[in-house]
Design a protein around this motif. Structure first.
Motif, PDB file in Angstrom:
ATOM      1  N   CYS A  84      30.653  20.070   3.288  1.00 30.02           N
ATOM      2  CA  CYS A  84      29.194  20.008   3.173  1.00 30.02           C
ATOM      3  C   CYS A  84      28.573  20.492   4.480  1.00 30.02           C
ATOM      4  O   CYS A  84      28.901  19.989   5.550  1.00 30.02           O
ATOM      5  CB  CYS A  84      28.749  18.583   2.879  1.00 30.02           C
ATOM      6  N   CYS A  87      26.190  17.317   5.876  1.00 28.56           N
ATOM      7  CA  CYS A  87      26.733  16.092   6.472  1.00 28.56           C
ATOM      8  C   CYS A  87      28.179  16.234   6.944  1.00 28.56           C
ATOM      9  O   CYS A  87      28.721  15.325   7.556  1.00 28.56           O
ATOM     10  CB  CYS A  87      26.625  14.924   5.487  1.00 28.56           C
ATOM     11  N   HIS A  89      30.864  16.265   5.255  1.00 32.47           N
ATOM     12  CA  HIS A  89      31.841  15.640   4.360  1.00 32.47           C
ATOM     13  C   HIS A  89      32.772  16.702   3.752  1.00 32.47           C
ATOM     14  O   HIS A  89      32.333  17.770   3.371  1.00 32.47           O
ATOM     15  CB  HIS A  89      31.081  14.901   3.248  1.00 32.47           C
ATOM     16  N   CYS A 101      27.116  17.760  -2.868  1.00 31.98           N
ATOM     17  CA  CYS A 101      27.985  16.938  -2.028  1.00 31.98           C
ATOM     18  C   CYS A 101      27.977  15.509  -2.549  1.00 31.98           C
ATOM     19  O   CYS A 101      26.915  14.905  -2.697  1.00 31.98           O
ATOM     20  CB  CYS A 101      27.483  16.973  -0.584  1.00 31.98           C
ATOM     21  N   ASN A 103      28.735  12.953  -1.048  1.00 34.57           N
ATOM     22  CA  ASN A 103      28.369  12.016   0.016  1.00 34.57           C
ATOM     23  C   ASN A 103      26.865  11.958   0.258  1.00 34.57           C
ATOM     24  O   ASN A 103      26.268  10.894   0.264  1.00 34.57           O
ATOM     25  CB  ASN A 103      29.095  12.404   1.304  1.00 34.57           C
ATOM     26  N   CYS A 104      26.231  13.128   0.433  1.00 34.45           N
ATOM     27  CA  CYS A 104      24.804  13.128   0.773  1.00 34.45           C
ATOM     28  C   CYS A 104      23.920  13.749  -0.302  1.00 34.45           C
ATOM     29  O   CYS A 104      22.694  13.707  -0.207  1.00 34.45           O
ATOM     30  CB  CYS A 104      24.573  13.835   2.113  1.00 34.45           C
TER      31      CYS A 104
HETATM   32 ZN   LIG Z   1      26.939  16.136   2.369  1.00 30.83          ZN
END
Ligand SMILES: [Zn+2]
Ligand SMILES: Nc1nc2c(ncn2[C@@H]2O[C@H](COP(=O)(O)OP(=O)(O)O)[C@@H](O)[C@H]2O)c(=O)[nH]1
Ligand SMILES: [Mg+2]
Lengths: 139, 225
Positions: A84, A87, A89, A101, A103-104
């Protein structure tokens, strides 16, 4: 003959790849004066278009009557990784790629790796010996 | 006993591709491998490009097709030297097929060679041909998810053409989504958004090709140190 029928009607790209796999394996075995190929360890990228089952199918046909007949094909998948850009990730991906992503939630991703198709190694025996490599680890 | 091999499976094809490249270089030809789904507009792009190229850039075409000669006949009808490869069922072109095709073309009279690959987004990119540039042609009716579904293809391309923009209004094609997918796997390949039907956007594509031709014509500049 079955192969001719296949070639004429439904020639999947795995046939070309499998011919090459067999040729590379036979060449390596010959150079080492091996009598029998018991296993072939392959590395196939997750972004490549080659399907394990299809390679196995063609291999069983093509290897008949060669010293590789009956060899075990072991596929190690080389994973592609998405990173990503927002972030940082990192996560494993295979097609179809995830557009966001996990994660974010952002969607600026970069995908790396997973493109190779290689013969990593082969396992051979002299034919007389007990075949001890059969239970070898997965590459 | 374990024997290390560590060889790319398609290295035999790559070796022939390198010979093809040398052949093309010796003849001063820039070769472009066009890959796309069936119907995306590969043949249309070749013809639309040919119309817009200066006379000083004569083109030639290698048509790869499962069985028919339809595209080759169409190209030939425009007075363009063309040779047809019928792959007889194979889903991609490979370097030995191109080697044979090069024998059949009047290479002296060609500066830009288009190779129309078999219509298929799955595997053609994995078989090197010896071309200088790989270009993927996508089209609006196919939908905006192609880079996500066929990332390997887009990852290996030197440029991407999005064709049929004249029908953007009819399809729910999200160009930004398409481009994000492309950038995931290929941050740098230029994207040409165009319509072979209306001609819109073709100039940018043709200009880019002419620049690539110029790059080839120039002797490589030794890096100053
Ligand atoms: Zn991310
Ligand atoms: N609306 C529209 N149709 C197009 C465009 N380019 C090509 N086509 C049509 O799409 C169909 C397939 O084109 P073709 O060039 O044969 O695709 P190929 O199979 O990739 O070579 C044909 O009917 C073309 O006329 C375009 O820009 N807009
Ligand atoms: Mg066509």
């Amino acid at each position: 003959m079955l192969l001719e029928i296949l070639e004429q009607n439904y020639l999947m790209h795995e046939l070309a790849v499998t011919e090459n796999i067999l040729a590379l394996a036979l060449e390596a075995a010959q150079q080492a004066n091996a009598r029998r190929i018991t296993a072939i360890n392959l590395v196939i990228g997750d972004l490549s278009s080659f399907v394990d089952e299809s390679v196995q199918f063609y291999f069983d046909l093509l290897s008949r009557g060669t010293i590789a007949e009956g060899a075990v094909l072991r596929f190690r998948r080389e994973h592609a990784v998405a990173i990503c850009r927002t972030c940082g990730h990192q996560f494993q991906v295979s097609p179809p790629l995830l557009p966001i992503c996990p994660n974010c939630g952002d969607h600026y991703l970069e995908v790396k790796g997973g493109q190779g198709v290689a013969v990593d190694s082969i396992e051979v025996s002299d034919g007389d010996e007990a075949e001890s490599s059969e239970t070898g680890s997965q590459c | 006993m374990k024997l290390k091999v560590a060889k790319q499976v398609l290295s035999a094809n790559d070796a022939v591709a390198a010979q093809n490249r040398a052949r093309l270089d010796a003849a001063g030809i820039l070769a472009v491998n066009l890959m796309a789904s069936p119907g995306a507009g590969k043949t249309s792009l070749i013809l639309a490009t040919a119309e817009r190229l200066p006379n000083a850039v004569p083109i030639g075409v290698i048509e790869g097709d499962l069985a028919s000669r339809i595209d080759a006949d169409l190209v030939a009808a425009h007075g363009i030297p063309v040779t047809q490869i019928n792959t007889g069922g194979s889903c991609h072109l490979d370097a030995p097929m191109i080697q044979t095709a090069l024998e059949q073309l009047p290479l002296e009279g060609i500066r830009l060679l288009f190779i129309e690959n078999v219509g298929n987004l799955v595997c053609p990119a994995e078989f090197a041909l010896g071309s200088h540039l790989s270009v993927v042609v996508a089209s609006v009716p196919e939908g905006h998810d192609k880079p996500y579904k066929y990332p390997g293809m887009f990852a290996r391309s030197d440029a991407v053409v999005l064709n049929k923009t004249d029908v953007l209004g009819v399809f729910d094609f999200d160009l930004a989504y398409f481009e994000r997918g492309l950038r995931m796997v290929n941050p740098s390949a230029p994207l040409f958004v165009l319509s072979c039907r209306t001609g819109q956007g073709l100039d940018g594509w043709v200009t880019w090709l002419l620049h690539r031709l110029d790059d080839r014509a120039k002797p490589s500049i030794p890096t100053a140190s």
